[in-house]
Design an enzyme around this catalytic site. Structure first.
Site, PDB file in Angstrom:
ATOM      1  N   LYS A 228       0.821  -1.219   0.000  1.00 36.68           N
ATOM      2  CA  LYS A 228       0.000   0.000   0.000  1.00 36.68           C
ATOM      3  C   LYS A 228       0.850   1.262   0.000  1.00 36.68           C
ATOM      4  O   LYS A 228       0.327   2.361  -0.200  1.00 36.68           O
ATOM      5  CB  LYS A 228      -0.943  -0.003   1.202  1.00 36.68           C
ATOM      6  CG  LYS A 228      -2.111  -0.978   1.048  1.00 36.68           C
ATOM      7  CD  LYS A 228      -3.075  -0.901   2.212  1.00 36.68           C
ATOM      8  CE  LYS A 228      -4.248  -1.852   2.009  1.00 36.68           C
ATOM      9  NZ  LYS A 228      -5.194  -1.841   3.155  1.00 36.68           N
ATOM     10  N   HIS A 278      -3.632 -12.891   1.064  1.00 43.34           N
ATOM     11  CA  HIS A 278      -4.494 -12.706   2.235  1.00 43.34           C
ATOM     12  C   HIS A 278      -5.829 -12.064   1.898  1.00 43.34           C
ATOM     13  O   HIS A 278      -6.700 -11.941   2.768  1.00 43.34           O
ATOM     14  CB  HIS A 278      -3.771 -11.921   3.344  1.00 43.34           C
ATOM     15  CG  HIS A 278      -3.492 -10.478   3.020  1.00 43.34           C
ATOM     16  ND1 HIS A 278      -2.436 -10.079   2.231  1.00 43.34           N
ATOM     17  CD2 HIS A 278      -4.125  -9.342   3.393  1.00 43.34           C
ATOM     18  CE1 HIS A 278      -2.423  -8.758   2.139  1.00 43.34           C
ATOM     19  NE2 HIS A 278      -3.440  -8.285   2.835  1.00 43.34           N
ATOM     20  N   HIS A 279      -6.022 -11.653   0.642  1.00 44.39           N
ATOM     21  CA  HIS A 279      -7.337 -11.160   0.215  1.00 44.39           C
ATOM     22  C   HIS A 279      -8.065 -12.163  -0.678  1.00 44.39           C
ATOM     23  O   HIS A 279      -9.108 -11.835  -1.260  1.00 44.39           O
ATOM     24  CB  HIS A 279      -7.201  -9.821  -0.516  1.00 44.39           C
ATOM     25  CG  HIS A 279      -6.968  -8.663   0.410  1.00 44.39           C
ATOM     26  ND1 HIS A 279      -7.911  -8.205   1.296  1.00 44.39           N
ATOM     27  CD2 HIS A 279      -5.861  -7.882   0.589  1.00 44.39           C
ATOM     28  CE1 HIS A 279      -7.428  -7.178   1.987  1.00 44.39           C
ATOM     29  NE2 HIS A 279      -6.178  -6.966   1.579  1.00 44.39           N
ATOM     30  N   ASP A 307      -6.839 -10.296   9.951  1.00 45.03           N
ATOM     31  CA  ASP A 307      -6.812  -8.978   9.304  1.00 45.03           C
ATOM     32  C   ASP A 307      -8.203  -8.363   9.258  1.00 45.03           C
ATOM     33  O   ASP A 307      -8.398  -7.187   9.597  1.00 45.03           O
ATOM     34  CB  ASP A 307      -6.231  -9.136   7.903  1.00 45.03           C
ATOM     35  CG  ASP A 307      -5.982  -7.804   7.216  1.00 45.03           C
ATOM     36  OD1 ASP A 307      -5.527  -6.862   7.892  1.00 45.03           O
ATOM     37  OD2 ASP A 307      -6.218  -7.709   6.004  1.00 45.03           O
TER      38      ASP A 307
END
Length: 360
Positions: A228, A278-279, A307
């Site tokens: 990010k 992780h998404h 998360d």
């Protein structure tokens, strides 16, 4: 080579082999005492660890017939163990018929022949004292040499473990700094890195992950959103919904993150899997690869639950936080759709953090 030399070499090979698998200090101490009794034929063996913060020697491992010394503490200068620790010789040898008055004796224990071998690092730092004793036969010079070698071998192993722990701590600190670099851009997400690392460790333990797997999970938690850094503030901090183009750019952060983490020397593929995947969703509707079910790396499936829970229960630019019970209800509802059901079941069952009925 004489028969005695071959026997001594065999003893040292046995000890070295036993120490190869040791990963923490307590394992080394336990192996040294256990193997000293077995290989030297002693009645007992004790390891007294030096605790510099207290300036004492404390019995942290024992083997043989002394079953009540564990935890015993000796202030500086008290007893023969300290005499050995502060002396110049590799081994202090006390014969039972000539025990000096400063040699402490336990009530009900017959006089022993005793050997004391201090462990010192290459810089001279005291690590502890290995001591063995028996009634008969008396210890020979060969026994002194063997115990001194035991102590040296133990010292090398303890130094290896110390250096590995120091390197791991340095590496973990560097990873935390990378995670905090992202938080510095966005006040709303401050603390997210530390919280997800701590929750990941607890969830990993609950699911029975080995230490190596938990380390990979922690590293992935530190680095999961590092991509990010490449997302413009106007998108990252936008208070309203993202446009399709903005969402597509935001979703690329996992690929950018993987590319950045891949440049860190020695980074395991399991960590890369957490950053990239992780998404992903259990039902295959996630990103970037649309993986489903067990095709998603296991550690990524674990971290996904952590998360999302932390994101749900803390302020974000686009919404207010949920209560912990409401967030847990959402996780349960999404088990089998967004999340691995087994992981959700373990997460919602984590022990209470504090007073009240709120879990995790």
């Amino acid at each position: 080579m004489s028969a005695d030399d071959r026997a001594a070499l065999g003893i040292l090979l046995d000890l070295s082999q036993a120490l190869l698998s040791a990963q923490v200090r307590s394992e080394v101490e336990a192996i040294l005492t256990r193997q000293s009794v077995r290989l030297l034929g002693t009645r007992y063996a004790l390891f007294l660890r030096y605790l510099p913060e207290l300036d004492v020697l404390r019995v942290t491992a024992q083997a043989g017939q002394h079953a009540d010394d564990l935890g015993r503490t000796l202030p500086r200068g008290q007893g023969a163990s300290w005499r050995a620790a502060l002396g110049p010789d590799p081994v202090l040898h006390l014969r039972r018929e000539h025990l000096p008055p400063w040699a402490m004796r336990r009530a009900g224990v017959p006089p022993q022949h005793v050997l004391y071998a201090p462990l010192r690092s290459s810089s001279g730092r005291l690590l502890g004292v290995l001591t063995v004793g028996r009634e008969d036969p008396p210890f020979l010079r060969r026994d002194e040499h063997l115990l001194a070698t035991f102590a040296n071998t133990g010292t090398v192993t303890l130094q290896r473990i110390h250096e590995a722990a120091r390197a791991a701590a340095t590496r973990e600190g560097a990873l935390l700094a990378l995670g905090l670099a992202l938080e510095a851009r966005d006040y709303e997400t401050q603390g997210h890195t530390g919280r997800t690392v701590a929750l990941s460790e607890r969830l990993g333990r609950a699911l029975g992950l080995e230490e190596g797997e938990r380390e990979h999970l922690r590293q992935g938690a530190y680095l999961h959103d590092i991509g990010k850094l490449s997302v413009p503030d106007g998108i990252l901090l936008k208070p309203g919904p993202l446009t399709p183009d903005e969402r597509a750019l935001m979703q690329k952060h996992v690929l950018m993150g993987e590319a950045l983490v891949r440049r860190i020397p020695g980074m395991p593929p399991e960590v890369l899997g957490v950053v990239r995947s992780h998404h992903e969703r259990w039902d295959g509707a996630g990103y970037p690869d649309g993986r489903a079910g067990e095709a998603i790396p296991r550690l990524a499936r674990l971290f996904s639950v952590v998360d999302v829970f932390d994101a749900l229960t803390h302020v974000r630019p686009y919404r207010a936080p949920l209560s912990a019970p409401a967030a847990l209800d959402l996780l349960r509802a999404e088990a089998g759709r967004q999340f691995d059901p087994e992981v959700v079941s373990a997460f919602v069952s984590l022990p209470l953090l504090g007073p009240g009925s709120r879990r995790v």
